[in-house]
Design an enzyme around this catalytic site. Sequence first.
Site, short mmCIF file in Angstrom:
data_model
loop_
_atom_site.label_atom_id
_atom_site.label_comp_id
_atom_site.label_asym_id
_atom_site.label_seq_id
_atom_site.Cartn_x
_atom_site.Cartn_y
_atom_site.Cartn_z
N HIS A 65 -32.92 43.88 29.40
CA HIS A 65 -32.49 43.68 30.83
C HIS A 65 -33.59 42.66 31.82
O HIS A 65 -33.72 43.33 32.91
CB HIS A 65 -32.19 44.97 31.40
CG HIS A 65 -31.35 45.73 30.63
ND1 HIS A 65 -31.06 46.98 30.67
CD2 HIS A 65 -30.33 45.25 29.47
CE1 HIS A 65 -30.37 47.56 29.73
NE2 HIS A 65 -29.72 46.40 29.25
C1 LIG Z 1 -29.78 42.41 22.38
C2 LIG Z 1 -29.13 42.76 23.66
C3 LIG Z 1 -28.54 43.91 23.91
C4 LIG Z 1 -28.06 44.20 25.20
N1 LIG Z 1 -27.21 45.21 25.56
C5 LIG Z 1 -26.67 45.46 26.60
C6 LIG Z 1 -25.70 46.32 26.59
O1 LIG Z 1 -25.05 47.15 25.74
N2 LIG Z 1 -24.96 46.38 28.00
C7 LIG Z 1 -25.31 45.58 29.02
O2 LIG Z 1 -24.52 45.73 29.98
N3 LIG Z 1 -26.38 44.55 28.85
C8 LIG Z 1 -26.94 44.49 27.71
N4 LIG Z 1 -27.80 43.46 27.55
C9 LIG Z 1 -27.98 42.50 28.81
C10 LIG Z 1 -26.73 41.73 29.08
O3 LIG Z 1 -26.20 41.24 27.90
C11 LIG Z 1 -27.59 40.53 30.09
O4 LIG Z 1 -28.29 40.99 31.20
C12 LIG Z 1 -26.52 39.34 30.36
O5 LIG Z 1 -25.57 39.05 29.23
C13 LIG Z 1 -27.25 38.34 31.12
O6 LIG Z 1 -26.43 37.37 31.61
P1 LIG Z 1 -26.77 35.89 31.93
O7 LIG Z 1 -25.59 35.02 32.34
O8 LIG Z 1 -27.75 36.10 32.93
O9 LIG Z 1 -27.58 35.29 30.83
P2 LIG Z 1 -27.04 35.05 29.27
O10 LIG Z 1 -25.86 35.68 29.10
O11 LIG Z 1 -28.14 35.19 28.60
O12 LIG Z 1 -26.42 33.44 29.37
C14 LIG Z 1 -27.02 32.29 29.46
C15 LIG Z 1 -26.81 31.40 28.70
O13 LIG Z 1 -27.19 30.02 29.21
C16 LIG Z 1 -27.56 29.28 27.78
N5 LIG Z 1 -28.61 28.39 28.24
C17 LIG Z 1 -29.74 28.64 28.64
N6 LIG Z 1 -30.54 27.80 29.06
C18 LIG Z 1 -29.68 26.60 28.82
C19 LIG Z 1 -29.94 25.06 29.08
N7 LIG Z 1 -30.95 24.71 29.54
N8 LIG Z 1 -28.83 24.42 28.85
C20 LIG Z 1 -27.79 24.89 28.50
N9 LIG Z 1 -27.35 26.05 28.27
C21 LIG Z 1 -28.51 26.99 28.60
C22 LIG Z 1 -27.82 30.29 27.05
O14 LIG Z 1 -27.60 29.65 25.73
C23 LIG Z 1 -26.82 31.21 27.33
O15 LIG Z 1 -25.68 31.10 26.59
C24 LIG Z 1 -28.28 43.12 26.15
C25 LIG Z 1 -28.95 42.10 26.11
C26 LIG Z 1 -29.51 41.81 24.85
C27 LIG Z 1 -30.06 40.53 24.60
#
Ligand SMILES: Cc1cc2nc3c(=O)[nH]c(=O)nc-3n(C[C@H](O)[C@H](O)[C@H](O)COP(=O)(O)OP(=O)(O)OC[C@H]3O[C@@H](n4cnc5c(N)ncnc54)[C@H](O)[C@@H]3O)c2cc1C
Length: 532
Positions: A469
Amino acid sequence: MEFDYVIVGAGSAGCVLAARLSENASVSVCLLEAGPPDTHPLIHVPFGILWMMHSRRLNWRYYTAPQTHLHGRRLFWPRGKTLGGSSSSNAMCYTRGHPADYDAWRDLGNPGWGYADVLPYFKRAENRERGGDAYHGAGGPLNVASLRSPNPLALAFVEAAASAGYRRNDDFSGAEQEGVGLYEVTQIQGQRCSAARAYLRPATGRSNLRVITRAQATGVLFAGRRASEVAFLEGGTSRKVRARREVILCGGAINSPQLLLLSGVGPGVELQHLGIPVLRDLPGVGRNLQDHLDIILVQECKKPVSYGLTPVTAVRGLAEIVHYVVAKRGMYTTNAAEAGGFVKSGAREPWPDLQLHFTTAPLSNHGLDVKFLLQQGYSLHVCDLRPKSRGEIRLESRDPLAHPAIEPNYLDEPEDLEKLVAGFKAARRVLAAPAFDPYRGREIAPGPAVQSDDEIRDFIRCKAETIYHPVGTCRMGNDPQAVVDAELRVRGVEALRVVDASVMPLLVGGNTNAPTIMIAEKAADLIRSARI
Ligand SMILES: Cc1cc2nc3c(=O)[nH]c(=O)nc-3n(C[C@H](O)[C@H](O)[C@H](O)COP(=O)(O)OP(=O)(O)OC[C@H]3O[C@@H](n4cnc5c(N)ncnc54)[C@H](O)[C@@H]3O)c2cc1C
């Protein structure tokens, strides 16, 4: 190429924004995603999480810097790299944190982010299969389901925790967060409901939405102080896309600060050191990194009901394939962390400060310690929900394809270690409760030799891992260290926002997927109502 909005990153936040902004047919939206499309079947089968976390193609597979307070270990940090981002590889637990978390965001100088303000956005996102009410939404894109086939061990956990003195709770996002129970999960008909499945798939046919996969953004380009273009690499070729209205960074807590730094927005001295021209000296970029550090107690299971990788599970797994394909039920619907809850480390805590995740397999080090997995067993995770330690994301080079340095600085504040000691003891009490008597074998980790507080502290330093997280590295606020304001606009430049987990000023007391989706739902309204 030219669009009204260019969104970088199709993760939990990026998918929401792309779908919401493109609801208006008169605006055009381009969504860039570094990873490939989410076509691999194991993304959608919940049990596939075991593979998704380690996939070389669909995961960024980061490692932290060596951790001073964890015996110099480098910790594995998986992050999803496909449509849906980390929501395509997470454990699907649907929780939101405590209402007080959002009131604390508001009180830090972020009007509009108190619990009463954000609750409507949680509800707008949600389709709770049990139905909507004052706290829950019905009819939203994100499907929130009860587990279809809970493992008997998860049910035993709930009994055990209740007999250890914790109240039962079947709705951690309702009137009261405290308690133990089965998690509700972001699944639909026994399949993972990632942000891509929930938001992007229904929007796919829109002619005003262009999704470009395998496109890694390498920098934001400015006309004066205005973000005007995004440079990206697609199949090794450098390309650019122009944004008429705004560039929106949704790359997550590691990549969004990395991209800002590469683009000359960040701590001026550090950027100069790397030879990056400083467009805007913004000292907070990459700072304020917070994460949930987690420890796991592992118990042998005397009955062959766990998902440990034994011959019995293999035979059962073969039989269960048909069950899953035909009915979308059975062991393949497991989200691994089927049960858990929110408890207090002491009676004086105003709200829960520890989270439990009960997993129906003997896990250690994200499943990377394979010898643990090759037996019947179950595990109880415990994490400190509001750590005091702060870390940072730093550039180590100007190469946009190089991973940045990840320095979570775990346990820098001694209080964080003591909280985990309290959590360890609570978890051991639960595992010793009578409901586990039919299942309990020996304690595999840490084992009976670890008894004193010092031994527990050393076990934590040897074995603690992330529970995934990371947040806070583009913190919102109105002080000089803040990166974005309460409307998520990057301070000191124009037409650039960050919308993802990195904007959280404080880590919430729960899992971070639903909170990130909420942030993007609210951001969609902020962007739509902005004067151009
Ligand atoms: C293994 C795991 C288990 C988890 N379990 C839970 C759970 O059970 N419940 C829960 O609520 N949360 C859980 N989480 C946390 C939750 O999934 C994340 O906090 C949330 O998905 C974050 O969202 P985000 O949009 O900030 O980033 P992300 O969902 O990580 O999205 C970022 C996206 O941007 C893309 N990206 C990055 N840099 C670039 C670039 N330069 N150019 C183009 N694309 C790019 C990446 O490939 C990715 O697709 C878990 C996370 C993980 C990794």
